[in-house]
Design a protein around this motif. Structure first.
Motif, PDB file in Angstrom:
ATOM      1  N   MET A   1      43.788  40.136  54.199  1.00  0.00           N
ATOM      2  CA  MET A   1      45.048  39.549  55.120  1.00  0.00           C
ATOM      3  C   MET A   1      44.260  38.842  56.390  1.00  0.00           C
ATOM      4  O   MET A   1      45.570  37.284  56.441  1.00  0.00           O
ATOM      5  N   CYS A   2      42.919  39.285  57.302  1.00  0.00           N
ATOM      6  CA  CYS A   2      43.364  39.000  58.489  1.00  0.00           C
ATOM      7  C   CYS A   2      42.667  36.906  58.064  1.00  0.00           C
ATOM      8  O   CYS A   2      42.597  35.630  59.391  1.00  0.00           O
ATOM      9  N   ALA A   3      42.138  37.232  57.418  1.00  0.00           N
ATOM     10  CA  ALA A   3      41.086  36.221  56.737  1.00  0.00           C
ATOM     11  C   ALA A   3      42.223  34.435  56.217  1.00  0.00           C
ATOM     12  O   ALA A   3      42.018  34.012  56.846  1.00  0.00           O
ATOM     13  N   ILE A   4      43.556  35.279  55.571  1.00  0.00           N
ATOM     14  CA  ILE A   4      44.626  33.596  55.187  1.00  0.00           C
ATOM     15  C   ILE A   4      44.853  34.361  56.493  1.00  0.00           C
ATOM     16  O   ILE A   4      45.013  32.528  57.455  1.00  0.00           O
TER      17      ILE A   4
ATOM     18  N   ARG B   1      43.739  56.485  53.156  1.00  0.00           N
ATOM     19  CA  ARG B   1      42.171  55.822  53.107  1.00  0.00           C
ATOM     20  C   ARG B   1      41.729  55.066  53.831  1.00  0.00           C
ATOM     21  O   ARG B   1      42.627  54.451  53.947  1.00  0.00           O
ATOM     22  N   GLN B   2      40.978  55.507  55.065  1.00  0.00           N
ATOM     23  CA  GLN B   2      40.867  54.641  56.147  1.00  0.00           C
ATOM     24  C   GLN B   2      40.116  53.150  55.214  1.00  0.00           C
ATOM     25  O   GLN B   2      40.879  52.103  55.935  1.00  0.00           O
ATOM     26  N   GLU B   3      39.016  53.301  54.675  1.00  0.00           N
ATOM     27  CA  GLU B   3      38.682  51.712  54.012  1.00  0.00           C
ATOM     28  C   GLU B   3      39.810  51.543  53.214  1.00  0.00           C
ATOM     29  O   GLU B   3      39.377  49.809  52.787  1.00  0.00           O
ATOM     30  N   VAL B   4      40.678  51.582  52.666  1.00  0.00           N
ATOM     31  CA  VAL B   4      41.759  51.185  51.769  1.00  0.00           C
ATOM     32  C   VAL B   4      42.197  50.255  53.046  1.00  0.00           C
ATOM     33  O   VAL B   4      42.392  48.765  52.899  1.00  0.00           O
ATOM     34  N   VAL B   5      42.738  50.710  54.482  1.00  0.00           N
ATOM     35  CA  VAL B   5      43.701  50.095  54.768  1.00  0.00           C
ATOM     36  C   VAL B   5      42.540  49.373  55.730  1.00  0.00           C
ATOM     37  O   VAL B   5      43.094  48.062  55.740  1.00  0.00           O
ATOM     38  N   GLU B   6      41.511  49.135  56.010  1.00  0.00           N
ATOM     39  CA  GLU B   6      40.897  48.022  56.470  1.00  0.00           C
ATOM     40  C   GLU B   6      40.094  46.933  55.539  1.00  0.00           C
ATOM     41  O   GLU B   6      39.969  45.888  55.951  1.00  0.00           O
ATOM     42  N   ALA B   7      40.137  47.595  54.173  1.00  0.00           N
ATOM     43  CA  ALA B   7      40.263  46.341  53.221  1.00  0.00           C
ATOM     44  C   ALA B   7      40.891  45.361  53.798  1.00  0.00           C
ATOM     45  O   ALA B   7      40.546  43.936  52.763  1.00  0.00           O
ATOM     46  N   ILE B   8      41.895  45.798  52.919  1.00  0.00           N
ATOM     47  CA  ILE B   8      43.974  44.611  53.287  1.00  0.00           C
ATOM     48  C   ILE B   8      43.461  44.027  54.625  1.00  0.00           C
ATOM     49  O   ILE B   8      44.485  42.718  54.237  1.00  0.00           O
ATOM     50  N   TYR B   9      43.353  44.379  55.286  1.00  0.00           N
ATOM     51  CA  TYR B   9      43.911  44.014  56.655  1.00  0.00           C
ATOM     52  C   TYR B   9      42.906  42.777  57.115  1.00  0.00           C
ATOM     53  O   TYR B   9      42.824  41.633  57.221  1.00  0.00           O
ATOM     54  N   THR B  10      41.403  43.203  56.393  1.00  0.00           N
ATOM     55  CA  THR B  10      40.082  41.702  56.218  1.00  0.00           C
ATOM     56  C   THR B  10      40.730  40.854  55.561  1.00  0.00           C
ATOM     57  O   THR B  10      40.518  40.246  55.882  1.00  0.00           O
TER      58      THR B  10
END
Ligand code: DGJ
Length: 754
Positions: A465-468, A454-463
């Motif tokens: 990780m990027c914040a860190i 699911r794209q929204e799941v990948v998106e949420a994890i990406y966001t």
């Protein structure tokens, strides 16, 4: 010679060659593709079509009237299910009328310079178009308007063919592809030994061989990752082939999910090799104009022994599969806190470990599991990629600042694909895990698998990780994955697309990797899955190194690293020095042997160096300065296996520099025996006409002798302990788990005059 693809107009024979390897197939009069030869090169201007056997045999089914031609007896290029070929198919499709028989015939082909990329999938590549040529054959199943594109790339250097297949539905009605293999190769005989790299957690990639026999020999994974149990690489060697001579094929799948590689020997001693996504539980729905792209499979060939075959894999994986900033760079020496602290740490503990590491010369400090959410054990926190303020009051950014102040780089552990039920992410999105509605999903290490299809799941994890990564100065990520995938059902897919979930999941993993490496091109990624549970070619495209195994005992690592070396370059093998007694096997291996094994990899320490005595710290400093001086050679030199831990008490291997002026031999003896005979090993890859100096730990008989390369390769390098006659000098090295590194250096002409 540069890669060439010849096509004869009259007989429609396709001949891919680079002067040492030939891959030949023919389009038969009915449009079916039939394999003719793969192996040592033959001239492109000759005819080979007489190798097709058309022979009357009982129980034969023949597609054409008044002809004994049968697909069963004819080597196929890509066998399909349901007609006169009874072997396992490369392709199976459920058509709108319920039938599963397909009939693909050649329609056209194209030849192009170089190699096109694969959409959303990892694959080997070219840096300039003269490095390879690609043939794409387009076949057509008229009845159902299906297009099948078989792609073949031949590389100019190295005997490699990269293959993949693509299926496109031009029909109005949906079809279901239930098996789409990446590679099908029909060999004319079955006189091969099958070599697979298998095991379990903590004992990954152990070599197992057996002779092929009539029937199917297969490995695979249905665990959602390539797995500890089997690795997606198989070698087929002739019985007489050894490390230094003889013919062999290597087959590798550039993929990290469910896979199979199998060899089927039929009644007539022919062998069919298949490699691709595991057909169990798989099917892919193709609506009008939709396509399915298979992963890439690699076929490597040699007639010069297994070391040569491995070196072809190494060069390909290192230079034309791995990418990016770190591809050609020697890797930093790291200190990872996992075995030192497990979950029991805070900022001060970490800084203390890092300070000692810095004092010894370590370059990169890696904070492993436990820094985020409410994670104080493995029951909570996964999915909440925010630093735990109690442990790290200044966050990851604050810790990384302190690590940089010490003069080191910092790296961080993530397990992006997983979630604990005790996490904010799960509390907010309980429907984001893989599970079948109405059933209780399996847990593994108390964790559940996020639905990466699911794209929204990948998106949420990406966001998250990027914040860190945006706020902290990090130069390394360890991407872990600590359970196999069960309950592989996505609540976002309709019923008839559920069998797509496992592949869509891995595409989601690849997407997240790709986005992160594009956004942070200088971060070094190390893949990991409870050690080596996803040590596969697919991962190397994103992460140029992988944590080889959670078993960090040096003696256990001999088999693991030796097995791994059959396909994977030393620069990809994460190998660390850990404490004794070892946490996995409780063995006490001397520090020098732990380092002598770990330096054939991307080295580091998996312990708190504060726990070592002063004399051990001195050794560590020497090890680190040795690794810094020699890591280019160790990680990027030509690697040769010399003596196998699967055959006996002694293991040895070596690396040689490109110019043959430097080499390092690693020699390891598991158990010590009284009154041992004299011993030597024959080296490989040196210049026979060059004289070398040899230095090693302790005394040795080469102090006053500069042997020629031919002596070292043809007679051997003496490895016996006592030959220098200085009683007592070597005593501290005698005993079980002993080892030596022999440093071999070409003598410069002026030195010879001295
Ligand atoms: C498994 C890895 O292989 C280990 O190195 C460590 O990172 C643990 N996971 C942490 O949970």
């Amino acid at each position: 010679m540069e890669a060439q693809i010849f096509v004869s107009d009259d007989s429609k024979v396709f001949h891919l060659t680079n002067g040492s390897f030939s891959y030949i197939f023919q389009c038969l009069p009915d449009g079916h593709l039939s394999h003719l030869w793969s192996g040592k090169a033959v001239r492109p201007d000759a005819q080979y079509t007489h190798f097709h056997e058309i022979y009357p045999r009982p129980m034969t089914s023949c597609p054409n009237e008044n002809s004994w031609y049968s697909q069963e007896h004819t080597a196929q290029e890509y066998g399909t299910f349901g007609s006169s070929d009874f072997r396992s198919p490369a392709l199976e499709i459920r058509h709108p009328d319920g039938s599963t028989l397909s009939d693909f015939r050649l329609k056209s082909w194209t030849i192009q310079e170089g190699k096109p990329a694969l959409k959303r999938l990892p694959a080997t590549y070219c840096e300039d178009s003269t490095e390879a040529k690609t043939l794409e054959c387009t076949l057509w199943d008229e009845k159902n308007n299906l297009e099948l594109v078989l792609s073949y790339t031949i590389f100019s250097r190295g005997n490699v063919i990269a293959r993949n297949s693509r299926l496109i539905n031009h029909g109005q009605q949906p079809v279901y592809a239930t098996d789409v293999q990446s590679l099908c190769l029909d060999l004319p005989d079955n006189d091969y030994e099958w070599m697979q790299f298998s095991g379990a957690w903590g004992r990954e990639r152990h070599l197992k061989n057996r002779k092929l026999e009539q029937g199917i020999t297969a490995i695979g994974s249905r665990r959602g990752h390539s797995s500890h149990n089997h690795n997606p690489v198989v070698l087929l060697k002739r019985p007489y082939t050894d490390e230094t001579q003889g013919e062999a094929f290597g087959i590798a799948l550039v993929y990290s999910g469910n896979f199979q590689i199998q060899a089927e020997c039929d009644t007539y001693d022919q062998t069919r090799i298949l490699a691709g996504i595991h057909p169990d539980g798989f099917s892919w729905k193709l609506e009008f104009e939709e396509e399915f792209q298979s992963p890439e499979a690699l076929l490597v060939w040699t007639d010069q022994g297994l070391n040569d075959l491995s070196q072809t894999f190494h060069a390909l994986f290192q230079k034309r599969l791995a990418r990016g900033y770190w591809r050609d760079r020697p890797r930093p020496i790291l200190n990872n806190n996992w075995e030192a602290t497990m979950f029991d740490f805070d900022e001060e503990t970490l800084v203390k470990i890092a300070s000692k590491a810095k004092e010894c010369g370590v370059e990169l400090f890696v904070l492993d599991d436990g820094w985020f959410g409410d994670r104080r054990n493995d029951k909570a926190g996964l999915g909440d990629w925010v630093a735990n303020p109690t442990l790290l009051p200044h966050g990851i950014a604050g810790l990384s600042k302190r690590i940089h102040e010490l003069g080191m780089e910092m790296g961080l552990w993530f397990e992006p694909e997983m979630v604990n039920k005790d996490s904010n992410l799960y509390r907010q999105h309980p429907d984001w895990i893989l599970e079948v509605p109405g059933r209780t999903p399996c847990q593994g290490r108390n964790q559940f698998v996020l639905d990466f299809s699911r794209q929204e799941v990948v998106e949420a994890i990406y966001t998250m990780m990027c914040a860190i990564l945006d706020e902290a100065d990090l130069s390394y990520i360890k991407w872990d994955m600590n359970r196999s995938i069960t309950d592989c059902y996505s609540s976002a897919l309709p019923a008839d697309r559920q069998p797509e979930t496992a592949h869509r999941y891995i595409l989601g993993v690849y997407q997240l990797y790709e986005r992160l490496i594009q956004r942070y091109p200088k971060i070094l990624f190390e893949s990991c899955a409870s050690g080596g549970g996803r040590f596969d070619p697919g991962m190397l495209y994103y992460a140029p190194q992988a944590w080889c195994s959670d078993d960090s005992d040096a003696i256990e690592r001999l088999k693991i690293q030796y097995g791994t070396s059959y396909a994977y370059p030393i620069s990809s093998i994460g190998a660390h020095i850990s404490e004794i007694p070892n946490q996995q096997v409780y063995r006490n291996v001397p520090l020098h042997t732990r380092a002598n094994v770990a330096c054939f990899g991307t080295s580091g320490y998996e312990l708190d160096l504060n726990s070592l005595a002063e004399d051990e710290l001195e050794q560590v400093k020497e090890q680190i300065s040795f690794m810094k001086k020699n890591r280019e050679l160790l990680q990027f030199g030509k690697f040769y296996r010399l003596q196998s831990p699967f055959d006996g008490n002694v293991t040895s291997w070596m690396v040689v520099s490109k110019d043959q002026k430097e080499a390092i031999v690693g020699w390891y003896r598991t158990l010590s025996h009284a009154n041992q005979p004299a011993s030597k090993i024959r080296l490989q890859g040196l210049d026979p006409n060059c004289r070398y100096t040899i230095t090693t730990q302790g005394c040795h008989p080469y102090q006053n002798h500069r042997p020629y390369g031919d002596e070292l390769m043809n007679i051997g390098l003496i490895t016996s302990d006592g030959l220098c006659g200085q009683v007592g000098v070597m005593d501290k090295y005698y005993g079980d788990f002993d080892s030596r590194l022999f440093l071999i250096k070409a003598v410069e002409p002026e030195e010879l005059l001295v």
